[in-house]
Design a protein around this motif. Structure first.
Motif, short mmCIF file in Angstrom:
data_model
loop_
_atom_site.label_atom_id
_atom_site.label_comp_id
_atom_site.label_asym_id
_atom_site.label_seq_id
_atom_site.Cartn_x
_atom_site.Cartn_y
_atom_site.Cartn_z
N HIS A 1 0.72 -1.20 0.01
CA HIS A 1 -0.09 0.07 -0.01
C HIS A 1 0.84 1.28 0.10
N PHE A 2 1.91 1.25 0.78
CA PHE A 2 2.64 2.77 0.89
C PHE A 2 4.20 2.52 0.31
N GLY A 3 4.41 1.58 -0.36
CA GLY A 3 5.56 1.39 -1.41
C GLY A 3 6.95 0.79 -0.26
N PRO A 4 7.83 0.66 -1.22
CA PRO A 4 9.20 -0.24 -0.73
C PRO A 4 9.70 0.62 0.64
N PHE A 5 9.36 1.81 0.77
CA PHE A 5 10.21 2.81 1.91
C PHE A 5 8.87 3.25 2.70
N MET A 6 9.00 2.78 4.11
CA MET A 6 8.00 3.53 4.91
C MET A 6 8.78 3.77 6.13
N LEU A 7 8.17 4.85 6.79
CA LEU A 7 8.53 5.21 8.13
C LEU A 7 7.42 4.92 8.98
N LEU A 8 7.63 3.88 9.93
CA LEU A 8 6.70 3.45 10.79
C LEU A 8 7.22 3.94 12.34
N HIS A 9 6.25 3.96 13.32
CA HIS A 9 6.71 4.20 14.60
C HIS A 9 6.26 3.15 15.61
N PHE A 10 7.27 2.44 16.16
CA PHE A 10 7.05 1.40 17.11
C PHE A 10 6.86 2.16 18.40
N GLY A 11 5.83 2.43 18.80
CA GLY A 11 5.95 3.39 20.04
C GLY A 11 6.64 4.83 19.79
N ALA A 12 7.48 5.21 20.49
CA ALA A 12 8.52 6.29 20.21
C ALA A 12 9.49 6.27 19.01
N VAL A 13 9.66 4.91 19.06
CA VAL A 13 11.02 4.47 17.98
C VAL A 13 10.52 4.76 16.33
N LYS A 14 11.58 5.46 15.88
CA LYS A 14 11.12 5.52 14.48
C LYS A 14 11.83 4.52 13.71
N VAL A 15 11.14 3.85 12.80
CA VAL A 15 11.69 2.77 12.19
C VAL A 15 11.34 2.71 10.59
N PHE A 16 12.53 2.83 9.79
CA PHE A 16 12.53 2.81 8.29
C PHE A 16 12.51 1.28 7.71
N ILE A 17 11.27 1.21 7.20
CA ILE A 17 11.32 -0.27 6.60
C ILE A 17 11.67 -0.26 5.00
N VAL A 18 12.46 -1.12 4.67
CA VAL A 18 12.87 -1.43 3.25
C VAL A 18 12.32 -2.73 3.00
N SER A 19 11.63 -2.75 1.82
CA SER A 19 11.25 -3.98 1.26
C SER A 19 11.38 -3.79 -0.24
N SER A 20 12.56 -3.54 -0.71
CA SER A 20 12.94 -3.79 -2.14
C SER A 20 14.43 -3.88 -2.21
#
Ligand code: HEM
Length: 378
Positions: free
Chosen positions: A71-90
C-alpha cells in the motif's frame, strides 16, 4: 473638494492593493522556503498517540510489513511506540542501506534486554560498530569461520552426517519424524524438505542428480557437492521463499542521511524485509512459486552482492557463517535424499501440508514437518 476626496480614495485603494500583493508574495516565498527546508519523509500509515503504528502490525511481522508495503511502497517510516523505524522492502533499497550507506547503518539498535542478556553487547551480532566489534568479527571471519577452518572439520561433518543417516535408517523399520530445530541452518533444511515434499517432481530431479553423482557410494562426501548444481538451486530457492531470518538484523543510522530521496534522521532504526524482497514481482517471475530451475542459468547468489536474494544480509554486518551454513545444509540434504525416498503420512496430500510460519526472529515452521523415510530401492 470632491476631486480631492476621489484622489485620496484612489491612493488608499492602490495602497491597499499593493499591501495585499506584498503579503501574498511574502507568504508565497515563505512557503517556498519552508517547503525547501522541510525534510522529505518516507510515507507512513496514520499513527496513534503513544503506540504509533503498533496497531498496524500483526503477529507475523514480515507478512504484515509486506502488506503495508504493498500500500505505501518499498520505503516506509513506521513508529514502534516512540521509535522511528525505516522499513525497506525492495532490492534497490537494500543496496542503499547495506552497500551505498553501509557505514552509516553499521550500528545495531541498543536494546536494554539485549544489553542485559548479552553481557553489555559483548557478542558479534549486537556489539556497536567500532573497534571491539571489528576485532571479534575478524576473529569470526578469519579464524572460526574461514574457508580453511571449515575445511579442516570436513571429516567430522561427514562422520556426523553418516551417523545421522544410520539413525534415520534404524528408525525406518515404521515412521521417522523429521523435526528440525529453531536454529537458522536447520530451519532452512526443514523448509527445503517441506518444499520438496510439496513438489515431488523437484524431489525426483534432485534425487536423480544426487544418486547419479554418488554412484556406488553409501554416503555423499563434501567433494561431491561441487557438481550438484540442482541441489544448490534447491537451497537458493528455499532461502528466497523462506529466509530463516526474514527481517535482517536491525540497523541504526548514526547520522542524518538521504536514502532514495527520503531524509532519514540519525538514530532511526532500519529493518530490511528480506522475506518481502524474495517475493517482489519486480525482481522475480512467479515469485510465489517454488521453481529451483530459475537459478540454473543464473549467476544470482546469496553471498550479499545480489540484493534481490539476501538471506544472510550484506555489507559490514553481513553474516560471517554463510560458508559454514551452506556446507552443512548441502551435505545434509544431499545425504537424506540420496539414501531415502520420502513420503507423507498416509492420507496426507501435498496440498495439505501446513505452511504456517512461526513468529519470532527466526521464521521456522509453526508445526513440525512429519515425513516418512523409506529406504531407497535404488
Ligand atoms: C542458514 C543459516 C543462516 C542464516 C540464514 C543467517 C542469517 C544471518 C543474518 C540475516 C544476519 C544479519 C545480517 C545483517 O544484518 O546484514 C546474520 C548475522 C550473523 N550471523 Fe548468521 N545466518 C546463518 C548461519 C550462521 C552461522 C552458521 C553462524 C556462525 C557459526 C552465523 C553467525 C552470524 C553472526 C556472528 C552474525 C552477526 C554479524 C554482525 O553483526 O557483524 N550465522 N546471520
Amino acid at each position: 473638494m470632491l476631486s480631492l476626496i476621489k484622489l485620496v480614495g484612489q491612493h488608499e485603494a492602490s495602497l491597499f492593493l499593493f499591501t495585499i500583493l506584498v503579503i501574498f508574495l511574502v507568504a508565497l516565498f515563505g512557503s517556498f522556503l519552508s517547503r525547501k527546508g522541510r525534510r522529505r519523509l518516507p510515507p507512513s500509515p496514520l499513527k496513534l498517540p503513544i503506540i504509533g503504528n503498533l496497531h498496524n502490525l500483526g503477529l507475523n511481522l514480515p507478512r504484515s510489513l509486506w502488506h503495508l508495503a504493498k500500500h505505501f511502497g518499498p520505503f516506509m517510516l513506521l513508529h514502534f511506540g516512540a521509535v522511528k523505524v525505516f522499513i525497506v522492502s525492495s532490492a534497490d533499497g537494500a543496496r542503499e542501506i547495506m552497500k551505498t550507506h553501509d557505514i552509516i547503518f553499521a550500528n545495531r539498535p541498543r536494546l536494554r534486554a539485549i544489553q542485559k542478556l548479552l553481557y553489555n553487547y559483548r557478542d558479534v551480532g549486537s556489539a556497536p560498530y567500532g573497534e571491539y566489534w571489528r576485532q571479534i568479527k575478524s576473529i569470526c571471519v578469519l579464524h572460526l569461520l574461514s574457508n580453511r577452518r571449515i575445511q579442516s572439520f570436513r571429516a567430522v561433518r561427514e562422520e556426523e552426517t553418516a551417523l545421522m543417516i544410520d539413525e534415520i535408517e534404524r528408525a525406518t523399520l515404521i515412521l521417522d519424524v523429521f523435526t528440525a530445530g529453531m536454529d537458522t541452518t536447520y530451519t532452512s533444511l526443514e523448509w527445503a524438505m517441506t518444499e520438496l515434499l510439496r513438489h515431488p517432481n523437484v524431489m525426483k530431479q534432485l534425487q536423480k542428480e544426487v544418486r547419479e553423482i554418488a554412484g556406488e557410494k553409501s554416503y555423499i562426501q563434501e567433494k561431491d557437492l561441487e557438481k550438484m548444481h540442482y541441489l544448490k538451486a534447491v537451497l537458493k530457492e528455499t532461502l528466497r521463499l523462506h529466509p530463516p531470518v526474514p527481517l535482517l538484523g536491525a540497523r541504526e543510522s548514526t547520522q542524518d542521511v538521504e536514502v532514495m530521496g527520503y531524509n532519514i534522521a540519525a538514530g532511526t532504526w532500519v529493518i530490511v524485509n528480506a522475506w518481502a524482497i524474495g517475493r517482489d514481482p519486480m525482481s522475480w517471475e512467479q515469485p510465489e512459486e517454488f521453481i529451483p530451475e530459475r537459478f540454473l542459468d543464473s549467476s544470482i547468489d546469496f553471498k550479499g552482492h545480489d540484493f534481490q536474494l539476501i538471506p544472510f544480509g550484506s555489507g559490514r554486518r553481513g553474516c560471517p557463517g554463510i560458508l559454514f551454513a551452506t556446507t552443512i545444509s548441502e551435505l545434509f540434504l544431499a545425504n537424506i535424499v540420496h539414501k531415502f525416498d520420502w513420503t507423507l503420512p498416509s492420507g496426507v496430500k501435498e496440498k495439505d501440508i501446513d505452511m504456517t510460519e512461526s513468529n519470532g526472529l527466526t521464521m521456522h515452521r509453526k508445526f513440525p514437518l512429519i515425513a516418512i523415510a523409506n529406504k531407497c530401492s535404488c
